[in-house]
Scaffold this motif. Structure first.
Motif, PDB file in Angstrom:
ATOM      1  N   LEU A 193       0.253  31.704  36.944  1.00  0.00           N
ATOM      2  CA  LEU A 193       0.743  30.429  36.439  1.00  0.00           C
ATOM      3  C   LEU A 193      -0.422  29.733  35.769  1.00  0.00           C
ATOM      4  N   ASN A 194      -0.242  29.364  34.510  1.00  0.00           N
ATOM      5  CA  ASN A 194      -1.227  28.554  33.812  1.00  0.00           C
ATOM      6  C   ASN A 194      -0.672  27.150  33.691  1.00  0.00           C
ATOM      7  N   VAL A 195      -1.477  26.167  34.052  1.00  0.00           N
ATOM      8  CA  VAL A 195      -1.111  24.751  33.964  1.00  0.00           C
ATOM      9  C   VAL A 195      -2.098  24.125  32.980  1.00  0.00           C
ATOM     10  N   PHE A 196      -1.580  23.503  31.921  1.00  0.00           N
ATOM     11  CA  PHE A 196      -2.439  22.960  30.864  1.00  0.00           C
ATOM     12  C   PHE A 196      -1.958  21.577  30.458  1.00  0.00           C
ATOM     13  N   VAL A 197      -2.875  20.631  30.381  1.00  0.00           N
ATOM     14  CA  VAL A 197      -2.548  19.291  29.912  1.00  0.00           C
ATOM     15  C   VAL A 197      -3.196  19.108  28.532  1.00  0.00           C
ATOM     16  N   PRO A 198      -2.373  18.990  27.472  1.00  0.00           N
ATOM     17  CA  PRO A 198      -2.906  18.905  26.108  1.00  0.00           C
ATOM     18  C   PRO A 198      -3.304  17.478  25.723  1.00  0.00           C
ATOM     19  N   HIS A 199      -4.193  16.908  26.488  1.00  0.00           N
ATOM     20  CA  HIS A 199      -4.666  15.547  26.237  1.00  0.00           C
ATOM     21  C   HIS A 199      -6.186  15.531  26.377  1.00  0.00           C
ATOM     22  N   ALA A 200      -6.862  14.728  25.588  1.00  0.00           N
ATOM     23  CA  ALA A 200      -8.324  14.645  25.607  1.00  0.00           C
ATOM     24  C   ALA A 200      -8.844  13.797  26.757  1.00  0.00           C
ATOM     25  N   THR A 201      -7.936  13.184  27.519  1.00  0.00           N
ATOM     26  CA  THR A 201      -8.372  12.247  28.566  1.00  0.00           C
ATOM     27  C   THR A 201      -7.660  12.478  29.896  1.00  0.00           C
ATOM     28  N   ALA A 202      -7.337  13.727  30.207  1.00  0.00           N
ATOM     29  CA  ALA A 202      -6.688  14.045  31.482  1.00  0.00           C
ATOM     30  C   ALA A 202      -7.117  15.436  31.910  1.00  0.00           C
ATOM     31  N   GLY A 203      -6.909  15.754  33.170  1.00  0.00           N
ATOM     32  CA  GLY A 203      -7.287  17.059  33.681  1.00  0.00           C
ATOM     33  C   GLY A 203      -6.328  17.553  34.752  1.00  0.00           C
ATOM     34  N   ILE A 204      -6.553  18.783  35.177  1.00  0.00           N
ATOM     35  CA  ILE A 204      -5.760  19.417  36.235  1.00  0.00           C
ATOM     36  C   ILE A 204      -6.711  19.752  37.382  1.00  0.00           C
ATOM     37  N   ALA A 205      -6.345  19.347  38.594  1.00  0.00           N
ATOM     38  CA  ALA A 205      -7.162  19.639  39.775  1.00  0.00           C
ATOM     39  C   ALA A 205      -6.292  20.289  40.842  1.00  0.00           C
ATOM     40  N   VAL A 206      -6.893  21.181  41.614  1.00  0.00           N
ATOM     41  CA  VAL A 206      -6.247  21.764  42.784  1.00  0.00           C
ATOM     42  C   VAL A 206      -6.977  21.159  43.977  1.00  0.00           C
ATOM     43  N   ILE A 207      -6.311  20.206  44.639  1.00  0.00           N
ATOM     44  CA  ILE A 207      -6.929  19.462  45.739  1.00  0.00           C
ATOM     45  C   ILE A 207      -5.883  19.148  46.801  1.00  0.00           C
ATOM     46  N   GLU A 208      -6.354  18.683  47.937  1.00  0.00           N
ATOM     47  CA  GLU A 208      -5.468  18.168  48.983  1.00  0.00           C
ATOM     48  C   GLU A 208      -4.995  16.774  48.564  1.00  0.00           C
ATOM     49  N   THR A 209      -3.738  16.465  48.817  1.00  0.00           N
ATOM     50  CA  THR A 209      -3.216  15.125  48.548  1.00  0.00           C
ATOM     51  C   THR A 209      -2.600  14.565  49.824  1.00  0.00           C
ATOM     52  N   ARG A 224     -15.333   6.928  28.974  1.00  0.00           N
ATOM     53  CA  ARG A 224     -15.443   7.785  30.156  1.00  0.00           C
ATOM     54  C   ARG A 224     -14.243   8.712  30.289  1.00  0.00           C
ATOM     55  N   ASP A 225     -13.072   8.233  29.848  1.00  0.00           N
ATOM     56  CA  ASP A 225     -11.864   9.054  29.932  1.00  0.00           C
ATOM     57  C   ASP A 225     -11.989  10.317  29.088  1.00  0.00           C
ATOM     58  N   HIS A 226     -12.758  10.220  27.991  1.00  0.00           N
ATOM     59  CA  HIS A 226     -12.960  11.377  27.120  1.00  0.00           C
ATOM     60  C   HIS A 226     -13.986  12.353  27.684  1.00  0.00           C
ATOM     61  N   VAL A 227     -14.756  11.928  28.677  1.00  0.00           N
ATOM     62  CA  VAL A 227     -15.719  12.805  29.345  1.00  0.00           C
ATOM     63  C   VAL A 227     -15.060  13.491  30.548  1.00  0.00           C
ATOM     64  N   LEU A 228     -14.012  12.899  31.075  1.00  0.00           N
ATOM     65  CA  LEU A 228     -13.318  13.424  32.262  1.00  0.00           C
ATOM     66  C   LEU A 228     -13.018  14.924  32.193  1.00  0.00           C
ATOM     67  N   PRO A 229     -12.471  15.464  31.080  1.00  0.00           N
ATOM     68  CA  PRO A 229     -12.119  16.888  31.075  1.00  0.00           C
ATOM     69  C   PRO A 229     -13.305  17.841  31.233  1.00  0.00           C
ATOM     70  N   ALA A 230     -14.534  17.339  31.057  1.00  0.00           N
ATOM     71  CA  ALA A 230     -15.700  18.184  31.310  1.00  0.00           C
ATOM     72  C   ALA A 230     -15.913  18.373  32.811  1.00  0.00           C
ATOM     73  N   LEU A 231     -15.402  17.434  33.612  1.00  0.00           N
ATOM     74  CA  LEU A 231     -15.540  17.505  35.074  1.00  0.00           C
ATOM     75  C   LEU A 231     -14.256  17.962  35.759  1.00  0.00           C
ATOM     76  N   VAL A 232     -13.132  17.511  35.248  1.00  0.00           N
ATOM     77  CA  VAL A 232     -11.813  17.933  35.742  1.00  0.00           C
ATOM     78  C   VAL A 232     -11.146  18.608  34.547  1.00  0.00           C
ATOM     79  N   PRO A 233     -11.203  19.935  34.483  1.00  0.00           N
ATOM     80  CA  PRO A 233     -10.753  20.641  33.282  1.00  0.00           C
ATOM     81  C   PRO A 233      -9.269  20.425  32.993  1.00  0.00           C
ATOM     82  N   PRO A 234      -8.873  20.597  31.744  1.00  0.00           N
ATOM     83  CA  PRO A 234      -7.481  20.375  31.373  1.00  0.00           C
ATOM     84  C   PRO A 234      -6.562  21.550  31.704  1.00  0.00           C
ATOM     85  N   HIS A 235      -7.031  22.468  32.533  1.00  0.00           N
ATOM     86  CA  HIS A 235      -6.219  23.656  32.838  1.00  0.00           C
ATOM     87  C   HIS A 235      -6.566  24.229  34.205  1.00  0.00           C
TER      88      HIS A 235
END
Length: 141
Positions: free
Chosen positions: A42-58, A91-102
């Motif tokens: 499964l590939n999960v991708f967010v096509p936005h320059a200011t959002a990311g995908i994380a696998v974490i506990e919620t 900062r929102d545009h730097v986010l995907p470098a830390l929380v990747p968009p996929h």
């Protein structure tokens, strides 16, 4: 189209506040249809320059901890060269470098193989964009 690859686009309203949105249920629903008991990815991708995908506990505070950590690492102040939008929006545009968009995740027997406490989440710190899309893709093995 071959059934070896299937895709779906989710539309999510994230509103005007920073959010971590659990989309695990959406991923599982998609896989029940697309994977139909098969193994694959499964590939999960967010096509936005200011959002990311994380696998974490919620649900136990980790999602809030993630947003707090992002505030520490990426303060919403005037230090950013990218300056359009609300204050600190650069900062929102730097986010995907830390929380990747996929994220690419294993699927076994048609089911998402996550650890006990893992969830698939959209991370959105951009208060200026209240609507997001996420593309889910299943590639059969």
């Amino acid at each position: 189209m071959s059934d070896a690859f299937t895709t779906r686009v989710l539309t999510l309203a994230t509103g005007s506040s920073e959010r971590v949105v659990d989309i695990t249920g959406d991923c599982e629903s998609f896989l029940r249809e697309a994977a139909a008991g098969r193994d694959g990815l499964l590939n999960v991708f967010v096509p936005h320059a200011t959002a990311g995908i994380a696998v974490i506990e919620t649900g136990a505070g980790s999602d809030d901890d993630l947003l707090a950590a992002l505030h520490t690492l990426l303060p919403a102040d005037d230090r950013w060269q990218h300056r359009h939008g609300s204050p600190g929006h650069g900062r929102d545009h730097v986010l995907p470098a830390l929380v990747p968009p996929h994220a690419t995740l294993p699927v076994v027997g048609g089911r998402l193989e996550l650890g006990t406490w893992q969830s698939v989440c959209l991370v959105d710190t951009n208060r200026d964009n209240p609507d997001r899309t996420v593309r889910l893709g299943f590639l059969a093995g």
